[in-house]
Write an enzyme that holds these catalytic residues in place. Structure first.
Site, PDB file in Angstrom:
ATOM      1  N   ARG A  43       0.862  -1.168   0.000  1.00  0.00           N
ATOM      2  CA  ARG A  43       0.000   0.000   0.000  1.00  0.00           C
ATOM      3  C   ARG A  43       0.908   1.230   0.000  1.00  0.00           C
ATOM      4  NH1 ARG A  43      -2.061  -3.460   4.138  1.00  0.00           N
ATOM      5  NH2 ARG A  43      -4.155  -4.270   3.656  1.00  0.00           N
ATOM      6  N   LYS A  67      -2.191  -2.070   7.968  1.00  0.00           N
ATOM      7  CA  LYS A  67      -3.347  -1.520   8.665  1.00  0.00           C
ATOM      8  C   LYS A  67      -3.400  -2.034  10.097  1.00  0.00           C
ATOM      9  CE  LYS A  67      -6.388  -0.760   4.686  1.00  0.00           C
ATOM     10  NZ  LYS A  67      -7.703  -1.096   4.075  1.00  0.00           N
ATOM     11  N   HIS A  98      -2.019   2.323  -5.825  1.00  0.00           N
ATOM     12  CA  HIS A  98      -2.729   1.066  -5.566  1.00  0.00           C
ATOM     13  C   HIS A  98      -2.818   0.196  -6.812  1.00  0.00           C
ATOM     14  CE1 HIS A  98      -4.455  -0.428  -1.893  1.00  0.00           C
ATOM     15  NE2 HIS A  98      -5.448  -1.008  -2.552  1.00  0.00           N
ATOM     16  N   ARG A 115      -0.178  -2.314  -6.705  1.00  0.00           N
ATOM     17  CA  ARG A 115      -0.505  -3.392  -5.768  1.00  0.00           C
ATOM     18  C   ARG A 115      -1.475  -4.382  -6.414  1.00  0.00           C
ATOM     19  NH1 ARG A 115      -1.014  -4.638  -0.158  1.00  0.00           N
ATOM     20  NH2 ARG A 115      -3.137  -5.059   0.568  1.00  0.00           N
ATOM     21  N   HIS A 124      -3.900  -9.096   3.763  1.00  0.00           N
ATOM     22  CA  HIS A 124      -5.354  -9.118   3.908  1.00  0.00           C
ATOM     23  C   HIS A 124      -5.733  -9.988   5.111  1.00  0.00           C
ATOM     24  CE1 HIS A 124      -6.090  -8.196  -0.637  1.00  0.00           C
ATOM     25  NE2 HIS A 124      -5.888  -7.118   0.061  1.00  0.00           N
ATOM     26  N   TYR A 126      -9.362 -10.900  -6.882  1.00  0.00           N
ATOM     27  CA  TYR A 126      -8.439 -11.043  -8.008  1.00  0.00           C
ATOM     28  C   TYR A 126      -8.757 -12.249  -8.885  1.00  0.00           C
ATOM     29  CZ  TYR A 126      -5.873  -7.458  -5.597  1.00  0.00           C
ATOM     30  OH  TYR A 126      -5.538  -6.277  -4.996  1.00  0.00           O
TER      31      TYR A 126
END
Length: 305
Positions: free
Chosen positions: A155, A179, A251, A254, A277, A286
Site C-alpha cells: 500500500r 493496517k 494502488h 498493488r 489481507h 483477483y
C-alpha cells in the site's frame, strides 16, 4: 452540538487506541459521523448522540440518497453503525438506532491493473540523472519506489513508512507495517534490492536528512518523509509522459502485483499473506482477472479434464 464533538473525539480515540486503526482510517470514520451532524444542524435538530432515534437516522439516509451513489451511502451507514455500536459498548446508549437500517447493495468494484509492459514503460520513463533546481536528483528514488510498490505489493502508506531498519536483504525480506499497525514480512527480489541499494548509496546519501527521519527509507529533497500525495503525483506524471490512458494510482501497482502472481500460478493463500489481507475473501477479488487462467487451472487439475 457540543456533545457530538465530545463523543466523536472519544470515538476516534477508541478507534486509534483500542482498534489500532491508522490515522487516515480514524479520520474517515469521523467524517461519516460528521455528515449526520451537518444534516442535524442544517435542519435545526438539536438532538444529542444519546437521544437521536431511528426515525431521524432514516430521514438522514433518505437525504443522502439524493446526493450520493450507493457505494458512498454504504460507507456512511457503515461508519454510523460503528459509531453507535461504540456508544452502546461504552454504555452511553442501551441500543443502536442503526439496527434496522439497511446498507445499499453495491457491486464489488474490480481493481484496475497494468500489464508488465505498461509497468516497464512507466519505470523506464523515469529520468534517473535529471537534476532539479536545487541540484538534487530523485530519479533513483522514484525507480526504487515503483519497483518496490510492484515487486512487494505494498500500500502507498506502507511504502512511505518503510524504514532502513525494515530491510532484511540477506534474508530476502522486508518488514512491512500495515493496517492496524500489523506487521508482516514480504519477500523482496534481488533486482529490487539492487535498485534500493543504488538509491541509498547515491541520491539518499547526498541529502541533508532532518532529525527524526534518519531511518526513513524514501525521502523528499528536504530530507523528510515523502507524502502519499507526492507518490500519486509522480505516478500520474509518468502516465502522462508515456501517454498511458488509464486512471492509475499507487494502488494500481498493488493490484497488478496480485493479478500477475495469480496469472502465473500463485495460490490465493500466499497472495493473501503478502498483501496483508485479514480475510481470504478480500483477496478473492483477483479471481476475476483472467478467465482464461481459470480455465487452464480446471483443465490441468480436474480429474474430468
Amino acid at each position: 452540538m457540543k456533545s457530538w464533538i465530545k463523543f466523536i473525539n472519544d470515538y476516534k480515540s477508541y478507534l486509534k487506541i483500542e482498534r489500532g486503526l491508522a490515522a487516515n482510517s480514524v479520520e474517515n470514520y469521523g467524517f461519516d459521523v460528521q455528515k449526520l451532524v451537518d444534516y442535524l444542524i442544517a435542519n435545526n435538530m438539536d438532538v444529542s448522540p444519546i437521544a437521536v432515534d431511528e426515525e431521524i437516522i432514516q430521514q438522514f439516509i433518505y437525504h443522502i440518497a439524493t446526493e450520493l451513489n450507493p457505494r458512498s451511502r454504504a460507507r456512511i451507514i457503515s461508519g454510523l453503525k460503528s459509531f453507535f455500536n461504540f456508544l452502546v459498548f461504552e454504555n452511553y446508549r442501551k441500543e443502536t438506532p442503526m439496527e434496522l437500517i439497511e446498507v445499499p447493495k453495491i457491486g464489488r468494484k474490480l481493481p484496475d491493473t497494468l500489464s508488465v509492459g505498461e509497468i516497464d514503460a512507466l519505470i523506464g520513463a523515469i529520468e534517473l540523472n535529471k537534476i532539479d533546481r536545487e541540484g538534487k536528483s530523485q530519479g533513483e528514488r522514484n525507480r526504487a519506489m515503483l519497483e518496490t510498490l510492484y515487486s512487494c505489493g505494498l500500500r502507498v502508506s506502507e511504502l512511505v513508512e518503510l524504514k532502513l531498519s525494515d530491510l532484511f536483504f540477506e534474508e530476502g525480506f522486508i518488514k512491512v507495517t500495515g493496517k492496524g499497525n500489523k506487521q508482516r514480512f514480504v519477500p523482496i527480489g534481488s533486482s529490487t534490492q539492487k535498485y534500493i541499494t543504488i538509491y541509498i548509496e547515491t541520491d539518499r546519501n547526498k541529502l541533508n536528512i532532518q532529525k527524526g527521519f534518519e531511518d526513513t527509507l524514501f525521502l523528499n529533497r528536504r530530507g523528510k518523509a515523502l507524502t502519499r500525495a507526492m507518490v500519486f503525483t509522480i505516478i500520474k506524471d509518468l502516465a502522462v509522459k508515456i501517454g498511458l490512458h488509464k486512471t492509475i494510482s499507487p494502488h494500481t501497482f498493488r493490484h497488478s502485483f496480485a493479478t500477475h502472481l495469480l496469472e502465473n500460478g500463485a495460490d490465493l493463500r500466499s497472495i493473501q499473506l503478502m498483501l496483508g489481507h485479514e480475510s481470504i475473501t478480500t483477496t478473492e477479488i483477483y479471481m476475476h482477472v483472467d478467465r482464461k487462467f481459470l480455465n487452464n487451472i480446471l483443465n490441468t487439475y480436474h480429474p474430468r479434464r
